[in-house]
Design an enzyme around this catalytic site. Structure first.
Site, short mmCIF file in Angstrom:
data_model
loop_
_atom_site.label_atom_id
_atom_site.label_comp_id
_atom_site.label_asym_id
_atom_site.label_seq_id
_atom_site.Cartn_x
_atom_site.Cartn_y
_atom_site.Cartn_z
N HIS A 1 37.56 -9.34 -45.80
CA HIS A 1 37.25 -8.37 -44.82
C HIS A 1 38.06 -7.23 -44.94
CE1 HIS A 1 39.99 -9.26 -41.33
NE2 HIS A 1 40.08 -10.14 -41.94
N THR A 49 32.13 -28.02 -46.60
CA THR A 49 31.17 -27.24 -47.45
C THR A 49 31.41 -25.83 -47.62
OG1 THR A 49 29.45 -28.81 -46.89
CG2 THR A 49 28.36 -26.79 -47.54
N CYS A 97 49.35 -5.94 -26.71
CA CYS A 97 49.07 -5.04 -25.64
C CYS A 97 48.78 -3.88 -26.07
CB CYS A 97 50.32 -5.34 -24.69
SG CYS A 97 49.67 -4.05 -23.31
C1 LIG Z 1 49.14 -8.88 -43.31
C2 LIG Z 1 48.34 -9.69 -42.63
N1 LIG Z 1 48.35 -11.12 -42.98
C3 LIG Z 1 47.27 -11.79 -42.49
C4 LIG Z 1 46.28 -11.45 -41.72
C5 LIG Z 1 45.42 -12.55 -41.32
O1 LIG Z 1 44.24 -12.42 -42.19
P1 LIG Z 1 42.56 -13.00 -41.50
O2 LIG Z 1 42.13 -12.13 -40.47
O3 LIG Z 1 41.61 -13.02 -42.61
O4 LIG Z 1 42.78 -14.17 -41.00
C6 LIG Z 1 46.10 -10.07 -41.55
C7 LIG Z 1 44.99 -9.57 -40.80
O5 LIG Z 1 45.01 -8.65 -39.92
C8 LIG Z 1 47.26 -9.38 -42.28
O6 LIG Z 1 47.09 -7.92 -41.85
#
Ligand SMILES: Cc1ncc(COP(=O)(O)O)c(C=O)c1O
Length: 380
Positions: free
Chosen positions: A201, A237, A327
């Site tokens: 994403h 799965t 926050c």
């Molecule tokens: C640097 C970093 N690590 C890990 C994550 C976590 O990823 P996910 O939202 O796919 O669990 C993010 C998401 O914001 C991120 O920016």
């Protein structure tokens, strides 16, 4: 007008990705573990996706395991490496994502090991000499977990350099590369690294689909037990349409990497210049002129009556951005990243993060709204 500048949080899914996924929702619905036609069809799609991911990163398909996203991949790398190598010391930084920070803290609380924090400077650059000092001091094989690029301020670490330092002391090296996969080239065969994490994403793929790269030299136990999916490494799965979408999104990103990155970099630099010339009190967090994500611009404004609710006021004005902190109401004091880099608590930080779908017109709109929202009224 509504402007989305929160692409470091998540991105708009690419139409071509949706089109690639639809058949796996409509007609190709077999369980990939089934031996019949429908199962073979989805199994083949997963293995094709694995090859695409591996090729994009110059890894072997056997080193790619699909997960639900960045958080799971980071948890898996850290927890399973600690278990497999009987790790007693983890070196990480004070500016890691919560999925790394809270995992290492939890392991320490469980009494299993000690967490050491490597120093970072006021731009968010990790001190690799200090990393070496810590590895020497520890004097035994440890786990190093450092992010490739910080999600709040965008500062990047030299992955190859960090890897070479880890190689010298035989450390296990995990890198949270969630913000850089699909945005920068990777050559995992040339890099000393044991684990990296990716989340679809963040590069115009679907939510809930990610991967972990596990170097072939490393054997770790699974984190989730059950069926034999993902070669016994991740039971459950498979999210077939998510995996198909992830691979398609990654393929599109790397096919167009140079033009897309140039386009976004220009847009971000344009916004920075426009902010500087229109808002004299603006400053920027991170290694803005050095090694930094081209997708992130963390702008900082003086805290006053007008800016204390800046994020909310931007939203009302149709602009979706983010504050680094949990926050989101105002000052910087709730962001562990801004705190660690000693950012001024009397300033308000807003993270604007860009994608290929943003335009100059949108940036002009945002700057015009910021001028109204940030500038103090002139006293008469
Ligand atoms: C640097 C970093 N690590 C890990 C994550 C976590 O990823 P996910 O939202 O796919 O669990 C993010 C998401 O914001 C991120 O920016």
């Amino acid at each position: 007008m509504r402007v989305y500048l929160d692409n470091a949080a998540t991105t708009q899914i690419d139409r071509q990705v949706i089109d690639a996924m639809i058949p796996y929702m409509e007609s190709h619905y077999g369980n990939p573990s089934a031996i019949h036609f429908y199962g073979r069809e989805t199994r083949a799609a997963i293995e094709k996706a694995r090859k695409t991911v591996a090729k994009s990163l110059n890894a072997s398909p056997s080193e790619i395991f699909f997960t639900s996203g960045g958080t799971e991949s980071n948890n898996m790398a850290i927890r399973c490496a600690v278990h497999a190598f009987n790790i007693k010391h983890i070196i990480t930084s004070p500016i890691e994502h919560q999925s790394v920070m809270y995992t290492t803290e939890a392991l320490e609380k469980e009494g299993a090991l000690t967490v050491h924090l490597v120093q970072v400077d006021e731009k968010g650059c990790v001190d690799l000499d200090h990393l070496e000092e810590l590895m020497i001091e520890i004097g035994e094989r440890c786990l190093v977990s450092l992010m490739h690029a910080n999600n709040e301020v965008g500062t990047m670490m030299d992955l190859n350099e960090a890897g070479e330092r880890c190689r010298k002391y035989d450390a296990i090296f995990h890198c949270d590369s969630v913000q850089t996969v699909a945005h920068f080239p990777f050559d995992l065969q040339k890099t000393y690294i044991h684990f990296i994490s990716g989340a679809a994403h963040k590069f115009h793929g679907p939510k809930g689909a990610g991967f972990i790269y596990i170097n072939h030299s490393v054997k770790i136990p699974p984190m989730i037990f059950g069926g034999s999916q993902e070669r016994n490494m991740r039971a459950g799965t498979e999210n077939v349409y998510g995996i198909v979408g992830l691979a398609k999104a990654l393929e599109i990103s790397y096919d167009h990497l140079s033009e897309t990155s140039e386009y976004i970099r220009e847009l971000r630099n344009y916004m920075m210049e426009e902010l500087k010339s229109n808002l004299p009190d603006v400053s920027f967090n991170g290694d803005i002129d050095g090694s930094c994500l081209y997708t992130v611009l963390n702008a900082s404004f003086p805290l006053n009556n007008k800016t204390q609710l800046l994020l909310f006021n931007l939203d009302i004005a149709g602009i979706c951005a983010s504050s680094g902190s949990a926050c989101s109401s105002g000052s910087n004091k709730n962001s562990h990243v801004l705190e660690a880099i000693h950012s001024d608590p009397n300033r308000v930080a807003i993270r604007f993060s860009f994608s290929k779908y943003n335009t100059k017109e949108e940036v002009d709109f945002v700057v015009s709204k910021l001028k109204l929202l940030v500038s103090e009224p002139v006293a008469v």
